[in-house]
Design a protein around this motif. Sequence first.
Motif, PDB file in Angstrom:
ATOM      1  N   TYR A 184      11.023  43.965 -27.331  1.00 22.61           N
ATOM      2  CA  TYR A 184      12.079  43.179 -26.516  1.00 22.61           C
ATOM      3  C   TYR A 184      11.433  42.213 -25.569  1.00 22.61           C
ATOM      4  O   TYR A 184      10.133  42.444 -25.364  1.00 22.61           O
ATOM      5  N   PHE A 202      11.899  37.928 -23.598  1.00 24.69           N
ATOM      6  CA  PHE A 202      12.318  36.491 -23.999  1.00 24.69           C
ATOM      7  C   PHE A 202      11.237  35.676 -23.703  1.00 24.69           C
ATOM      8  O   PHE A 202      10.476  35.932 -23.115  1.00 24.69           O
ATOM      9  N   GLY A 240       9.289  36.645 -26.366  1.00 25.90           N
ATOM     10  CA  GLY A 240       9.943  36.759 -27.626  1.00 25.90           C
ATOM     11  C   GLY A 240       9.000  36.442 -28.562  1.00 25.90           C
ATOM     12  O   GLY A 240       9.082  36.904 -29.830  1.00 25.90           O
ATOM     13  N   ALA A 281      14.626  36.761 -27.741  1.00 30.01           N
ATOM     14  CA  ALA A 281      15.576  36.097 -26.983  1.00 30.01           C
ATOM     15  C   ALA A 281      14.994  34.817 -26.440  1.00 30.01           C
ATOM     16  O   ALA A 281      13.595  34.589 -26.224  1.00 30.01           O
ATOM     17  N   HIS A 335      19.296  38.908 -31.893  1.00 29.08           N
ATOM     18  CA  HIS A 335      18.998  37.305 -31.182  1.00 29.08           C
ATOM     19  C   HIS A 335      19.600  37.235 -30.109  1.00 29.08           C
ATOM     20  O   HIS A 335      20.680  37.062 -30.339  1.00 29.08           O
ATOM     21  N   VAL A 336      19.113  36.613 -29.155  1.00 29.97           N
ATOM     22  CA  VAL A 336      19.790  36.123 -27.829  1.00 29.97           C
ATOM     23  C   VAL A 336      19.222  34.647 -27.495  1.00 29.97           C
ATOM     24  O   VAL A 336      18.128  34.558 -27.435  1.00 29.97           O
ATOM     25  N   ASP A 396      16.392  29.899 -31.381  1.00 30.45           N
ATOM     26  CA  ASP A 396      17.020  30.908 -31.697  1.00 30.45           C
ATOM     27  C   ASP A 396      17.798  31.002 -32.831  1.00 30.45           C
ATOM     28  O   ASP A 396      17.959  31.866 -33.947  1.00 30.45           O
ATOM     29  N   TRP A 410      20.618  34.918 -16.056  1.00 30.81           N
ATOM     30  CA  TRP A 410      21.854  35.005 -17.195  1.00 30.81           C
ATOM     31  C   TRP A 410      22.962  35.570 -16.525  1.00 30.81           C
ATOM     32  O   TRP A 410      23.103  36.756 -16.316  1.00 30.81           O
ATOM     33  N   ILE A 420      23.511  41.963 -21.784  1.00 26.97           N
ATOM     34  CA  ILE A 420      22.141  41.953 -22.970  1.00 26.97           C
ATOM     35  C   ILE A 420      21.479  43.342 -22.490  1.00 26.97           C
ATOM     36  O   ILE A 420      21.210  44.155 -23.799  1.00 26.97           O
ATOM     37  N   GLN A 432      21.109  46.069 -25.707  1.00 31.16           N
ATOM     38  CA  GLN A 432      19.874  46.108 -26.250  1.00 31.16           C
ATOM     39  C   GLN A 432      19.757  47.806 -26.753  1.00 31.16           C
ATOM     40  O   GLN A 432      19.150  47.958 -27.674  1.00 31.16           O
TER      41      GLN A 432
END
Length: 552
Positions: free
Chosen positions: A114, A116, A120, A140, A244-245, A256, A283, A300, A304
């Motif tokens: 995991y 971002f 990511g 993400a 996918h975020v 994304d 976020w 999230i 997750q």
Amino acid sequence: MTSDWLLVKPKEVHSCLTRDGVRLDADVYCPEGDGPWPVLLMRQPYGREIASTVVYAHPTWYAAQGYIVVIQDVRGRGTSGGDFKLFAHEVNDGYDTVQWAAQLPNSNGQVGMYGFSYQGMTQLYAAQAKPSALKVLAPAMVGYDLYQDWAYENGALRLQAGLGWAIQLAAETARLRGDDLAFNALRSASRNLPLNGAVTAEPDVLRQYAADSFWHDWVAHPQDDDYWQGLKPNLADVDLPMLHVGGWFDPYLTGDIRLFKEMVRGSAHLQHLWVGPWTHLPWSRKVGEMDFGLGALNPIDKLQVQWFDYCLKGKGRLDHGLTEHGPVHLFEMGSNCWRCFDAWPSGGKVRQYQLQSTGLAGMREDDGQLVLSEVAVLPDVAIGDVLVHDPWRPVPALGGHGSWPGGSCDRTALDGRSDILTYTTSRLEGDLAVAGEVTVALTVETAAASYDICAVLSVVQPDGRVFNLTQGYRRVAEPGDVPVTVPLQPTCFRLRAGQALRLSLSGACFPAYPVNSGTAAEINHGVPTMEHQVITLAIHQGPETVLVLPLG
């Protein structure tokens, strides 16, 4: 998500040795007990103590859900050995790390990843190598295609986001080398982005203190050439379940969506997409100057854990309607709620508005109009609007996805500039729901060798305030009288009765993107600012000059 929280052991440092003998260090968080547990791996370049807590819960929270959590410094960062080079080692190092993590004490041999942004991308590079222990990903905010989704937008360099990131990474390199002079110079530049040099995109501080920065290559490759193709993760033979975020105001959203679409086409596994009303970070419900309500709070972390429980532990089910209502969840701005779709919205009904004015769309906000194409009546004499871009006072960036800070901001005063053309609908009599990819088709006449078009779509509130919803940017190198299509950032929003929709057009959005010099130089970013020209654009009106909205 499981409600059975576990105690977590004190953090331990473990090291992985790569195939070429480089030591990669990681913090490892384990639940109390013998397990065995699945492993959640994050590989990042910012110092593993941070662990992406700017958007995710701390690793101890994930460990308490019954996972061994591994946060690793990539090569040349933190305390890991070797030299850092942007993305260069992430395929092999990712493979070696996944296989190593699967063998940690109390591991059950299954690894999920995991993270971002860069974290990511390290997932995608590791997946490219197809390590046997890697079972699931949660990428993400990834610029999947480095050229189109990260460094450039429709031919325009993403200056503010890219340069700021380059300075940050260069400063960390200087810190690790113990170079006080370079670190302090770069740190100072990060607090006040150096945009006033002879060439805006090539500041002296990077040339002097970071000759090895990736940024020099990015500026030197303004076309989608072999350099960029060599950087894109190759997932042609990869088939893993992925969560996918993305964010509506994140600069890498197109990456994304591109990744999600590609994986859906060729995957036998679950592919789910969530897009919230967020910037790259944080976020949260407050994005720019807009509060999107409780529904926009970050879901999230819990999502997750459900995802990993389902894919790595074979337990539970994917709640939040993911299995019952489709794999695509989009936050609808305006109604401020999540909507479910069976697929990414495309190919459905559209609404078209023609751009009309008496030629004063840059002078009066009540002159430029968006008129439904089916009822639009063209004037007997062709009328257009003239837009003059002055490089001395370029239109400034405000919110959106390309600038910092981003998000939805009040641009009422900005739209009052005479170098911004505005076209507005009448007050809506009912709801207008939009979901997908918005485009603007224009016919532009100019004598300049090159120019930029910035298109911003906004909601006009009943009290007259204007808040941006989405925008797009394109660099054009076609003088004369030519059709130009500007794709806007994908979006999802709903307007209500009494509100109106506005399209704003300009020739700059600085410093989100460099100011166009107006010259024929291929690498427009390298033209000294004193050579920049005034650019005059004539925007013609007619049935081919339209705003196209995908109805949601």
